[in-house]
Design a protein around this motif. Structure first.
Motif, PDB file in Angstrom:
ATOM      1  N   ILE A 143      -1.875  -8.380  -5.060  1.00 26.60           N
ATOM      2  CA  ILE A 143      -0.801  -7.393  -5.194  1.00 26.60           C
ATOM      3  C   ILE A 143       0.425  -7.855  -4.418  1.00 26.60           C
TER       4      ILE A 143
ATOM      5  N   LEU B 270       2.102  -2.663  12.408  1.00 23.05           N
ATOM      6  CA  LEU B 270       1.445  -1.904  11.347  1.00 23.05           C
ATOM      7  C   LEU B 270       0.012  -2.369  11.183  1.00 23.05           C
TER       8      LEU B 270
ATOM      9  N   ALA C  43       1.994   5.089   7.349  1.00 21.82           N
ATOM     10  CA  ALA C  43       2.786   3.962   7.837  1.00 21.82           C
ATOM     11  C   ALA C  43       2.852   2.863   6.784  1.00 21.82           C
ATOM     12  N   LEU C  44       1.749   2.645   6.080  1.00 20.21           N
ATOM     13  CA  LEU C  44       1.738   1.603   5.048  1.00 20.21           C
ATOM     14  C   LEU C  44       2.663   1.986   3.892  1.00 20.21           C
TER      15      LEU C  44
ATOM     16  N   ASP D 290       5.575   0.293  -6.640  1.00 16.08           N
ATOM     17  CA  ASP D 290       4.278   0.035  -7.260  1.00 16.08           C
ATOM     18  C   ASP D 290       3.358  -0.743  -6.332  1.00 16.08           C
ATOM     19  N   THR D 291       3.931  -1.716  -5.602  1.00 20.25           N
ATOM     20  CA  THR D 291       3.142  -2.448  -4.612  1.00 20.25           C
ATOM     21  C   THR D 291       2.613  -1.489  -3.559  1.00 20.25           C
TER      22      THR D 291
ATOM     23  N   ARG E 295       2.518 -10.643  -6.083  1.00 19.24           N
ATOM     24  CA  ARG E 295       3.198 -10.307  -7.322  1.00 19.24           C
ATOM     25  C   ARG E 295       4.706 -10.446  -7.256  1.00 19.24           C
TER      26      ARG E 295
ATOM     27  N   ASP F  95      -0.221   0.533  -4.931  1.00 19.74           N
ATOM     28  CA  ASP F  95      -1.445  -0.264  -5.049  1.00 19.74           C
ATOM     29  C   ASP F  95      -2.106  -0.463  -3.691  1.00 19.74           C
ATOM     30  N   LEU F  96      -1.305  -0.908  -2.716  1.00 18.14           N
ATOM     31  CA  LEU F  96      -1.889  -1.255  -1.417  1.00 18.14           C
ATOM     32  C   LEU F  96      -2.407  -0.020  -0.693  1.00 18.14           C
TER      33      LEU F  96
ATOM     34  N   LEU G 239       4.801  -8.202   4.513  1.00 20.59           N
ATOM     35  CA  LEU G 239       5.778  -7.447   5.299  1.00 20.59           C
ATOM     36  C   LEU G 239       6.419  -8.302   6.378  1.00 20.59           C
TER      37      LEU G 239
ATOM     38  N   ASP H 204       8.709  -2.071  -2.454  1.00 20.49           N
ATOM     39  CA  ASP H 204       8.462  -1.892  -3.877  1.00 20.49           C
ATOM     40  C   ASP H 204       7.463  -0.753  -4.113  1.00 20.49           C
TER      41      ASP H 204
ATOM     42  N   ALA I  71       6.161   1.263   4.926  1.00 14.93           N
ATOM     43  CA  ALA I  71       6.563  -0.103   5.252  1.00 14.93           C
ATOM     44  C   ALA I  71       6.886  -0.944   4.026  1.00 14.93           C
ATOM     45  N   ILE I  72       6.374  -0.554   2.863  1.00 13.75           N
ATOM     46  CA  ILE I  72       6.524  -1.409   1.684  1.00 13.75           C
ATOM     47  C   ILE I  72       7.647  -0.901   0.800  1.00 13.75           C
TER      48      ILE I  72
ATOM     49  N   LEU J 229      -3.438  -6.697   3.581  1.00 11.22           N
ATOM     50  CA  LEU J 229      -2.595  -5.560   3.197  1.00 11.22           C
ATOM     51  C   LEU J 229      -1.157  -5.762   3.645  1.00 11.22           C
TER      52      LEU J 229
ATOM     53  N   LEU K 185      -2.158  -0.756  13.622  1.00  8.17           N
ATOM     54  CA  LEU K 185      -2.343   0.656  13.285  1.00  8.17           C
ATOM     55  C   LEU K 185      -3.362   0.812  12.164  1.00  8.17           C
TER      56      LEU K 185
END
Lengths: 258, 211, 218
Positions: C215, C158, A156-157, A165-166, C218, A169-170, C152, A163, A160-161, C148, C161
């Motif tokens: 991060i 999220l 899911a992470l 590279d981000t 950035r 990383d995350l 968003l 970018d 959701a992002i 994290l 979760l």
């Protein structure tokens, strides 16, 4: 162009191993290896599963239901291995910034998730005739359920992002922290269930009870699942690399327009 | 504030993993105001964020004394439920300074000191955001469009504050389109636009396959 | 750092609901459960430690996204990142502020809710102690999850979760310690494990969380 390489001189002293983390080299190598991998996967899985399903004697006290171990044990093994591989790949990304590594971790997650689900479902199917219930809060079953939740969160992470590279990383940070907590959960769950199922826990450590007739096809099945995992991760990583490339091209075009 | 100097050598900055500016080189000395020019989307904000240490440079070097940067961006970091004085006092305490009165005076905020920040107008908020720079006690100001929503009089206040800052040995790098009436050098980022067609200049050789 | 803590607490008070919201949620959960399982005191007392722990955990979860989101949106996080305080300190202080505004009221109120769930005096004591030891871990782990997802737009779901699986060990040891304590058994092991999780989370997670925030900035 030669001028561009000036800033990279320090990084060009890679030992030979890391060179395989170059996307170009990876695409070349994986493209070459894939047909062989697919063939090896099909072969070992066919041997393991057909042998296991049709040419092993039925155990006196288990009946034919025991044969589900040829799917259950390998998928459970790969479910854990996949997470471990994701952890290692995430660490490589965090430390050495190899894009292929991050993308391989991303590629492995859905495969690992499916393996976890297969392990859970086959476990439930097997558990019903064996122990009279589809689900028990046995430490092992519970641990796999928790592992499944970790896989869900990780994917899911990624999703959701925006970018890339981000996201890499995350998700890597999550994989590292998550691994610690997954490990901790395993012990917590063991501890938690002590009082409830004294002695009567469903042990999945069947290896000890299995005679050689069962053991050899199981080895083949496990090798087959392992190869299947590698093959799928290769294919998915190639897809991810192509997606990244498309993304980079798009960005470039947008910048050229700006 | 001795040896306040920001030196940028062969710097490349990236947004979303793609270089936007490259080959940047300039020097900002104590007592100097440098105005960044460039069209929208040319990477001025990215450059300022990189200099402020909020994102890593793609290539090149930034040399500056430690803890010298005061960064001011579009968002002022104000809390609506706190009063003007409380907002300012918070940043003063964070930076280990305690005097907020001069900052309030310089931006003509004394009368508003007990108003909650959410009741301020856009221009008043901006002034409060700029007053924050004074309480940081930091020598190098990096400002991103500081005059947005300021009226003529407030722009003059701001220019005066910048003048006083550099006169006291500070320095300022300001991305702005209007003429502040300052004795400033101009740095145009236009010529440093990264060539989107060039082979990748990401720090990692592995990226070339993504180009 | 004290300035940051003071500001966060003041913001929580001024914004209203900072202290109250989680507590009200906790109350509602404790009221709903008897409706669902029936009013028998014996049953309620048996499940009370678990319900109260799950309730505290969910109440804690409610306000997690506020830890960094508002500061991210108004630019404060950028400015804090350039401030003389290390980001790890900022994260730890914000987690502490979250604990004071959310965890501590839950801890203080838990014995009262324990009464609603037919617990006896020993029950009040152990619910109080286990929550006191365990809730800092909940805030810190939650701060990591919030870090994290801070960049968003729709991070709330999220965040749940991501964070809930991380809460599992804390929940298990916390509820187990409470259950054993209430039953009159030796609960040293789960109590120590709970304290260990809290100590480790407070010591190590600020580093992971601040990496995540950097991060995201950035």
């Amino acid at each position: 162009m030669p001028e561009m390489h000036r800033t990279k001189q320090a990084r060009d002293r890679y030992n030979f191993l890391w060179e395989w983390a170059n996307p170009v080299k990876f695409m070349w190598f994986s493209g070459l290896a894939l047909p062989w991998l697919v063939a090896a996967t099909v072969l070992t899985m066919a041997i393991g599963l057909i042998w296991g399903f049709f040419f092993t004697p039925e155990a006196a006290n288990f009946g034919s239901s025991v044969k589900i171990i040829y799917v259950h044990v390998p998928s459970a093994f790969m479910a854990i291995s996949a997470w471990f591989m994701m952890l290692v790949a995430s660490l490589i990304w965090l430390i050495r910034r190899h894009h292929v590594s991050a993308l391989a971790a991303k590629a492995a997650a859905p495969v690992g998730t499916v393996m976890t689900v297969i392990a859970l479902i086959t476990g439930a199917i097997w558990g019903e005739p064996m122990w009279g219930t589809y689900w028990a809060w046995d430490p092992r079953l519970t641990s796999f359920l928790i592992l499944f939740l970790f896989y869900l969160g990780y994917m899911a992470l990624w999703g959701a992002i925006e970018d890339p590279d981000t996201a890499a990383d995350l998700t890597s940070v999550l994989a590292v922290v998550g691994s610690v907590f997954a490990f901790l959960s395993r012990y917590a769950v063991n501890f938690w269930n002590q009082g409830l199922h004294q002695g009567a826990t469903l042990s999945l450590d069947q290896e000890e009870n299995i005679a050689n007739v069962y053991w050899l096809p199981l080895l083949f099945a496990m090798a087959g699942f392992g190869l299947l995992f590698v093959t799928l991760v290769f294919i998915r990583t190639r897809t991810e690399i192509r997606k990244r490339r498309t993304h980079a091209l798009e960005l470039r075009e947008r910048m050229a327009d700006a | 504030m001795s040896a306040v100097e920001l030196t940028v050598t062969d710097l490349a900055v990236a947004r979303g993993g793609v270089a936007v500016l490259e080959g940047l080189g300039f020097r900002l000395k104590a007592g100097q105001v440098l105005v960044l020019r460039g069209p929208n989307g040319s990477g001025k904000t990215t450059l300022l964020r990189t200099l402020a240490g909020l994102q890593p440079p793609m290539a090149g070097e930034i040399s500056l004394p430690p803890e010298a940067i005061a960064y001011g961006a579009h968002a002022d970091g104000l809390k609506g439920t706190l009063t003007v004085a409380e907002n300012l006092a918070f940043w003063a305490r964070i930076h280990g300074t305690h005097e907020i009165e001069p900052a309030l005076a310089d931006f003509n905020l004394q009368a508003l000191r007990n108003r909650a920040a959410h009741s301020l107008s856009a221009g008043q908020k901006r002034r409060l955001g700029l007053a924050r720079l004074l309480v940081t006690g930091r020598p190098i100001w990096l400002l991103d469009e500081p005059t947005v929503s300021l009226d003529q009089a407030s722009v003059a206040l701001f220019a005066t504050a910048v003048r006083a800052h550099v006169a006291g040995g500070g320095a300022a790098l300001i991305a702005t389109h209007i003429d502040l009436g300052l004795d400033a050098d101009i740095f145009d980022v236009g010529p440093f636009k990264a060539d989107p067609q060039a082979p990748s200049r990401t720090p990692s050789a592995f990226d070339e396959a993504f180009a | 750092m004290i300035a940051l803590l003071a500001r966060d607490l003041r913001l929580a008070i001024r914004a209203g609901g900072g202290f109250g919201l989680g507590l009200a949620f906790f109350l509602i959960v404790s009221v709903l459960v008897p409706f669902a399982v029936g009013p028998e005191a014996e049953v309620l007392a048996r499940i009370a430690p678990g319900i109260l722990w799950v309730g505290a955990l969910l109440a804690c979860l409610l306000s997690l996204d506020r830890i960094f989101q508002l500061d991210f949106e108004d630019g404060s996080l950028d400015l804090l990142a350039t401030a003389p305080i290390p980001m790890e300190g900022t994260v730890a202080v914000k987690a502490l502020a979250h604990w004071i505004t959310t965890g501590l009221p839950l801890v203080a109120a838990a014995p009262v809710f324990g009464a609603l769930m037919s617990l006896d005096e020993r029950g009040y004591w152990w619910i109080f102690v286990t929550l006191l030891i365990g809730t800092p871990a909940l805030s810190m782990i939650g701060a990591f999850g919030a870090a994290l997802t801070v960049g968003l737009k729709r991070g709330g779901l999220l965040l749940s979760l991501l964070v809930l699986p991380l809460y599992i060990p804390t929940l298990i040891f916390g509820a187990e310690a409470a259950t054993r304590g209430i039953g009159g058994f030796d609960n040293t092991t789960p109590l120590l494990m709970l304290a260990g999780i809290t100590a480790a989370a407070v010591a190590l997670l600020p580093f992971a969380a601040s990496a995540a925030i950097r991060i995201n900035l950035r």
